[in-house]
Design a protein around this motif. Structure first.
Motif, PDB file in Angstrom:
ATOM      1  N   PRO A 137       2.942   3.611  -3.897  1.00  0.00           N
ATOM      2  CA  PRO A 137       3.141   2.886  -5.160  1.00  0.00           C
ATOM      3  C   PRO A 137       3.952   3.660  -6.192  1.00  0.00           C
ATOM      4  O   PRO A 137       4.405   3.077  -7.173  1.00  0.00           O
ATOM      5  N   SER A 138       4.131   4.978  -5.998  1.00  0.00           N
ATOM      6  CA  SER A 138       4.933   5.782  -6.924  1.00  0.00           C
ATOM      7  C   SER A 138       5.220   7.119  -6.257  1.00  0.00           C
ATOM      8  O   SER A 138       4.558   7.504  -5.277  1.00  0.00           O
ATOM      9  N   GLY A 276      -0.193 -10.190  -9.075  1.00  0.00           N
ATOM     10  CA  GLY A 276       0.088  -8.916  -8.429  1.00  0.00           C
ATOM     11  C   GLY A 276      -0.991  -7.884  -8.587  1.00  0.00           C
ATOM     12  O   GLY A 276      -0.747  -6.684  -8.388  1.00  0.00           O
ATOM     13  N   GLY A 277      -2.208  -8.310  -8.943  1.00  0.00           N
ATOM     14  CA  GLY A 277      -3.326  -7.385  -9.086  1.00  0.00           C
ATOM     15  C   GLY A 277      -4.351  -7.588  -7.987  1.00  0.00           C
ATOM     16  O   GLY A 277      -4.354  -8.602  -7.286  1.00  0.00           O
ATOM     17  N   PRO A 442       6.851  -0.307  -1.422  1.00  0.00           N
ATOM     18  CA  PRO A 442       7.099   1.034  -1.948  1.00  0.00           C
ATOM     19  C   PRO A 442       7.842   1.023  -3.277  1.00  0.00           C
ATOM     20  O   PRO A 442       8.720   0.182  -3.508  1.00  0.00           O
ATOM     21  N   VAL A 443       7.471   1.956  -4.134  1.00  0.00           N
ATOM     22  CA  VAL A 443       8.173   2.181  -5.396  1.00  0.00           C
ATOM     23  C   VAL A 443       8.552   3.661  -5.416  1.00  0.00           C
ATOM     24  O   VAL A 443       7.701   4.527  -5.622  1.00  0.00           O
ATOM     25  N   LYS A 448       8.459   4.856 -12.226  1.00  0.00           N
ATOM     26  CA  LYS A 448       8.077   3.472 -11.942  1.00  0.00           C
ATOM     27  C   LYS A 448       6.829   3.453 -11.072  1.00  0.00           C
ATOM     28  O   LYS A 448       6.529   4.423 -10.372  1.00  0.00           O
ATOM     29  N   ILE A 449       6.119   2.304 -11.089  1.00  0.00           N
ATOM     30  CA  ILE A 449       4.880   2.201 -10.322  1.00  0.00           C
ATOM     31  C   ILE A 449       4.647   0.755  -9.906  1.00  0.00           C
ATOM     32  O   ILE A 449       5.125  -0.180 -10.565  1.00  0.00           O
ATOM     33  N   ALA A 450       3.909   0.560  -8.836  1.00  0.00           N
ATOM     34  CA  ALA A 450       3.630  -0.777  -8.306  1.00  0.00           C
ATOM     35  C   ALA A 450       2.773  -1.580  -9.279  1.00  0.00           C
ATOM     36  O   ALA A 450       2.092  -1.028 -10.150  1.00  0.00           O
TER      37      ALA A 450
END
Length: 473
Positions: A137-138, A276-277, A442-443, A448-450
């Motif tokens: 995610p980051s 998206g949560g 992927p991020v 940046k983060i998912a």
């Protein structure tokens, strides 16, 4: 042995490895086999450099150095905590005697088995997490994954050193076997069940590092008490590294809960999947699964093996030296709650010596509750009524007195039909797993983060969140 670590040798160490040429050659012969295993079973994602910590000392302060490292070039080594020359055995029939520097012949097989079982868990988690880098995610989280992986690899080295140094030909053969078993393999699986489960998404990774690595903390804590001093000192330093793995799990789940709470507040609905949560009920199902699978790692509540290990001085209790009893337990008793045939719970008194697994599990459960309290404080801060909870210790068990029984999260014993009709409410379904995996994109951009996880409050080693923790290939 020194507190500083020698990086001039082919295998970094603080055990004066070069003074024992036979042992050094044997371990240098095992080293390429380890590297082949890492290449085949280690992380899939290729990188140019990861901001990793590397142990440079085993002292209390300033023991690690941080820098970007090409992961295949990471220097795995053999590190034992400082020796206390006056250390004595703290429990069992040998209590008060000097700690052993060599393996007593009568305990050789039991000690070897304890070391092999612990050693088998270390590469297993690397294998389970092999693909996770592809969906990080980051960059911050990707870095933490690699840190956990390389240190689990080093923990394998820690156990392999003991097998080579103290158990002769059989030990060398067991060290080979640690690389031949693979997580989830139908033909040669890992020894313990939890280490054959799939870790297919990052929520599972955070839960694994919270619950299953926490089990590892307690298992290492009992071995740290061992009368066999090299094992004790090995586990003492492993615990120092293991703390970061649990930090990854604790703060990882924190951040998932925090993001889900923010989305609920922002959109005024519990149905945050379209936003998206990860919904709160799915988080609870993941808690239920990973917690109960980890409880199975403690074994049956009653164990003659554990009693024998304790009496012999091979494996103590958590924080044995702080206990206020006689450290022999020959006259002590405890109560065990167990399912009765009529569908109720009954209490049975047992000798404390036979219930050492139950004792350790109790310490673990109390520790796990601290995470639940953290996550519920996030709910309170967001002014949400939802509360997370640990399920009853009898829920979803494959080992111990509750295996073979159907126990709900609140501790009610039910029949097969009731369990099958309701288990989708308590454990992740295939649809739940598919949904969570759908979020795993992927991020890799700095800062940046998912969408499904909040950023960390602090970076690593004083670096900001938007630091380039990983140089991608």
């Amino acid at each position: 042995m020194t507190t500083s670590i020698n990086y001039e040798d082919k295998i970094p160490n603080n055990v004066d490895l070069s003074s024992d040429r036979r042992l050094q050659r044997a371990l240098e012969g095992w080293q390429p086999k380890f590297m082949n295993w890492w290449g085949e079973m280690g992380p899939t994602l290729e990188t140019q450099g990861v901001y990793l910590r590397t142990a440079i000392s085993v002292g209390r302060d300033g023991w690690a150095h941080f820098d970007h490292v090409h992961v295949p070039d990471y220097r795995w080594g053999i590190f034992l905590a400082e020796r206390d020359p006056g250390r004595t055995i703290a429990f069992g029939e040998h209590m008060g005697e000097p700690a052993w520097q060599q393996v007593p012949g009568e305990y050789r097989a039991d000690l070897q088995r304890l070391i092999v079982i612990q050693g088998d868990t270390e590469p297993a988690s690397v294998e389970q997490q092999k693909l996770l880098g592809l969906t990080a995610p980051s960059l911050y989280d990707l870095r933490n994954l690699f840190q956990v992986n390389v240190e689990e690899g080093r923990h394998l080295w820690a156990m392999v050193y003991l097998l080579h140094a103290y158990f002769g030909k059989e030990g060398r053969e067991e060290a080979e076997g640690l690389l031949l078993r693979n997580s989830g393999s139908p033909d040669s699986p890992r020894i313990l069940g939890a280490f054959n489960e799939e870790t297919a998404d990052w929520l599972a990774f955070f839960m694994f590092t919270y619950f299953t690595d926490r089990d590892g903390k307690y298992q290492l804590g009992t071995l740290k008490e061992s009368a066999f001093d090299p094992l004790s000192r090995t586990c003492e330093f492993m615990l120092k590294e293991e703390a970061h793995h649990m930090f990854v799990g604790t703060t990882g789940v924190d951040r998932v809960v925090e993001r889900s709470a923010a989305l609920i507040r922002e959109h005024d609905t519990l149905d945050i999947a379209p936003r998206g949560g990860i919904p709160l009920d799915i988080i609870q199902k993941y808690i239920n699964f990973h917690y109960t699978v980890s409880l199975d790692l403690f074994g049956s509540e009653t164990s003659t093996n554990a009693a024998n290990y304790f009496t012999a001085g091979l494996k103590g209790r958590w924080q044995e030296t702080r206990r206020k009893d006689d450290h022999r337990l020959t006259d002590d008793g405890v109560f065990l709650e167990k399912p009765a045939e009529n569908g109720t719970w009954t209490s049975e008194e047992l000798p404390a010596l036979l219930a050492l697994n139950l004792d350790l599990r109790g310490e673990y459960i109390a520790d796990c509750e601290t995470g639940i309290k953290r996550w519920n404080r996030i709910m309170e801060s967001a002014e949400l009524n939802h509360r997370f909870a640990l399920p009853h210790p009898g829920f979803n068990r494959s080992v111990g007195v509750s295996s073979g029984h159907h126990v709900t999260p609140d501790g009610t014993i039910v029949d097969e039909a009731t369990w099958q009709a309701a288990k989708h409410k308590w454990l992740p379904t295939s649809e739940d797993l598919a949904f969570v995996r759908s979020l795993m994109r992927p991020v890799y951009e700095r800062g940046k983060i998912a969408s499904w996880v909040a950023p960390p409050r602090n970076g690593i080693n004083g670096k900001p969140f938007d630091y380039e923790y990983v140089h991608l290939a």
